[in-house]
Every structure is written in C-alpha cells, then in structure tokens.
Design an enzyme around this catalytic site. Structure first.
Site: not given
Ligand SMILES: *Cc1c(COP(=O)(O)O)cnc(C)c1O
Length: 412
Positions: A71, A201, A226
């Site tokens: 962890r 992000d 993604k």
């Molecule tokens: C999918 C996504 C998230 C969240 O990510 P997870 O891996 O599903 O927790 C955050 N920001 C964006 C832009 C996303 O497409």
C-alpha cells in the site's frame, strides 16, 4: 531468521529436519537475478521481508530507503509512476515525479484532498468529469471545501471567479463531450497570480498529444484506465508533478489507501511503450472520421478540435503535437434522441460501450448515458444536443470506420 531464501537448515532446532508444512512454506528461492529482465517484473507481494530487525525498523521509520508494504510502495507500481512522470516531463521539463492509484478517481480525490483544507475553495470547469463534479459538490462540501464551476474557455471569467481562498484551479486538457481545449498557459497564469495551483486532468489528451507541465500546470492527473492502459482491461490513475506538490499526495495516498495493484501496474506500464503509436493512430483516424462525418446529410454538426470550425482549434494548434487532436469525435446527428440512439444501434463495427480509448471504437448517446442527469436546458448549456453521440475512435482501419458510420447514418 532473515529474509526468505529457502528452507530452514535441518540442524539446530530441527534435529529431524523441518516438517512438511514448514518446508512447504519455506520453499527455496533463486537469488534475485543480476541481469535486468526485459519485461517489467511483477512484484505481486503485499509485504517485504528484511535482513534484520534493525533494517525493518529503519525502513519503517524512514531512516533507510526501502520497500515494506505494497500500500505504501511497490517496485512495479513505482516503475509505472516513474514512466508516466518521464512521459509528462518530455525533453524539456525536468524533475517530475509520479504517484499511481487504483483508478482515475482515486488519483483525483487524493490529489485534490492533499491540497485543500476546510475553508478553501476549488475552481473547476463547468464541463468537469462527472466523478470529479460529484467529489467536489457532494463529498468535499461536507468537509468545508467550497467549489464553483465556470466556463474555462474564457480566461477573464476564470480570473474573476478565483477567490482569495482558491487553492486549486482544476481544468481538463480536452473536455467531455464537446472537446473544448483548455488554454493551459492562460489558466496557469491566472492560478499562479492568485497563489493557487493549476491541476489538469489530461485523460483525453495523454502526453502524446499535450504535456501540461510544460505549459505551467503544477499537477497532471490521468485516468490511466483510458488511453494509458489502452485495451479496456485495467483501471488505474496517476498524478505527476514536482516533488514538493507530489509529497503530500503520496502521504495521503498511503493514508486513504487507493494504491495501485502490482498486476495492474504491469499492464499500465506495458501500455506506455505503445502509447505514442496508439495515440497517433487514434488521432489520425479520428481526424479522418471527423472530416467524413461533416459532409453527411444526416449530420448537423461535428465537434472535433482538429476541425477549423471548432472554437478551440487555434488553442489546439498552439498546445498540441502536430496533427494530433485526440481520439474522440463528437457527432450531432440531425433530429433528436431517437436519431442519436439509432445511430448507435445501426453501427456494425462501433459498439455502444462505457468508457473511452481502447482498441475498439465505442459510441455513447450522451443525453441518455454519460449526461443522463441533465435536462434539455442543461444539455444545451453544455453544448450537447438531444441526439449527440460521442465516438471514441479505436484502432480499426479508418476506411472501415468511415464506411460503418456512412451506412449507419444513411439509415437513421
Ligand atoms: C474516466 C475518467 C475519469 C475517472 O477515471 P476512473 O479510472 O474511471 O476512475 C476522470 N477524468 C476523466 C476525464 C475521465 O475520462
């Protein structure tokens, strides 16, 4: 006894030799190889053993660098985080470090919470990812952290919305689903002038398209689920920044516990090697599909930052790698919800599926899926029409995708 390397010797306390179960637990281990494995080893272990009680105490006490508990740190996970930091740094930004998480939301929640306290304010974009919106509005409010959401495409609006207690400005390199592109240098200037951090992000962009740290972002976050993973078979998240902004994130990750698993770190690390190749293909196919969709009579509009009529095309040209505008195309068919859903159903290659990126082309009818909570007025305010379909362009041959959309659009 010291770290595990084989069965206990058959003398001393074991005049008859150790028993069956003892031998089973303490099977011999080959030494750690001196040669570097080409593949990344998966340290699938929760715990680490020490050569002595003193070493155990020193590592736990932070006096000696070392691994103790997964962890806290794990070599496979560290390799992925370091790889991501290197890609986000690129050739020009030095000294970035990364922290990896079990999901994008674990990365986002831990990063935000590490940098705000009760009484602070977060400024986010109006089109912010739904999970981030929920975190800010439903969770952090309970801990006394205020937030507001504004149209981040206008730097004047952003400057005016920053408050004296704004600690973090939270932007997305490419927003979902209208694919607005954040003017990162302008946002960084606004945030820094107010003593706030710019967190970005960059999930939709990846470092193969844009490296926000080079434009002034302090924290760059990804849902590695993604494009980084890229095969729709693993969830993960990562944040990259300078050591002083990452240190509190790391400390909170250890306390909140959203750490990445070693097997998943292996998959994500493997994804890094082909990330530029995959993203180049995603982007090339997306641009061709976007151009083809524009001309179809059943299409009212196409949102793609690579098209000259997109409001942020100039920003994308300035901030993105040449000819790379992302792998997501948003199409607005003529008509309403029925036409949007029909388009998804008539496609033969592209599949209706959650999430984005990955090898397969995926579609979602925005009003009934990712944005189902919004009524038509709220959708319109977000630039979304009743029939809007988000297309995550996969790695199929672009000619086949273009033909698939043509035959589907002909029949809606
Ligand atoms: C999918 C996504 C998230 C969240 O990510 P997870 O891996 O599903 O927790 C955050 N920001 C964006 C832009 C996303 O497409």
């Amino acid at each position: 006894m010291s770290a595990p390397d084989g069965p206990p010797a058959g003398d001393g306390g074991w005049p008859m030799g150790p028993g069956e179960s003892t031998r089973a637990v303490h099977t011999p281990r080959p030494p750690v190889p001196a040669q570097t494995p080409m593949g990344l080893p998966v340290y699938r272990t929760a715990a680490f053993a020490f050569d002595s009680a003193r070493e155990y105490a020193d590592v736990i006490g932070g006096r000696v660098e070392g691994y103790s508990y997964s962890r806290i740190d794990n070599p496979t996970v560290d390799a992925f985080a370091a790889g991501m930091a290197a890609l986000e740094a690129g050739p020009s930004v030095g000294g970035l470090v990364g922290q990896a998480f079990a999901s994008g939301m674990a990365a986002i929640s831990t990063t935000l919470m590490a940098h705000v306290s009760a009484g602070d304010h977060v400024l986010a974009s109006a089109s912010v990812y739904g999970g981030t919106w929920s975190l800010l509005r439903k969770v952090l409010t309970r801990f006394g952290v205020a937030s507001s959401m504004v149209d981040m495409s206008d730097p004047v609006v952003v400057r005016e919305a920053i408050r004296p207690n704004t600690r973090v400005v939270w932007a997305e390199t490419i927003s979902n689903p209208t694919l607005r592109v954040a003017d990162l240098p302008a946002l960084a200037a606004a945030a820094h002038a107010a003593g706030a951090l710019l967190a970005v992000d960059s999930t939709f962009a990846t470092p193969a398209i844009c490296r926000p740290a080079g434009y002034g972002a302090d924290l760059v976050v990804h849902s590695a689920t993604k494009y980084v993973g890229g095969h729709s078979d693993v969830t993960g998240g990562v944040v990259v920044g300078a050591p002083d902004v990452i240190a509190p994130v790391r400390a909170l990750r250890v306390d909140l516990g959203g750490s990445l698993a070693p097997d998943d770190a292996f998959l994500l690390h493997r994804g890094l090697a082909t990330l530029p190749l995959r993203v180049e293909r995603h982007c090339g196919s997306a641009l061709r599909l976007a151009r083809a969709l524009v001309g179809h009579p059943a299409v009212a509009g196409v949102s793609y930052p690579g098209l000259p009529d997109h409001p942020d095309h100039p920003v994308a040209l300035r901030l993105f790698a040449p000819d790379r505008f992302g792998g997501v195309v948003t199409v607005h068919p003529r008509g309403g919800r029925d036409q949007g859903m029909a388009l998804c159903d008539r496609l033969r290659l592209a599949v209706p599926a959650t999430s984005l990126a990955g090898t397969h082309t995926k579609v979602s009818h925005v009003a009934s899926t990712t944005h189902w909570q919004l009524d038509d007025d709220a959708l319109a305010a977000a630039g979304i029409r009743a029939g809007t379909v988000r297309v995550s362009v996969g790695l199929e041959d672009p000619e086949d995708l273009i033909a698939d959309f043509a035959q589907a659009l002909d029949r809606i």
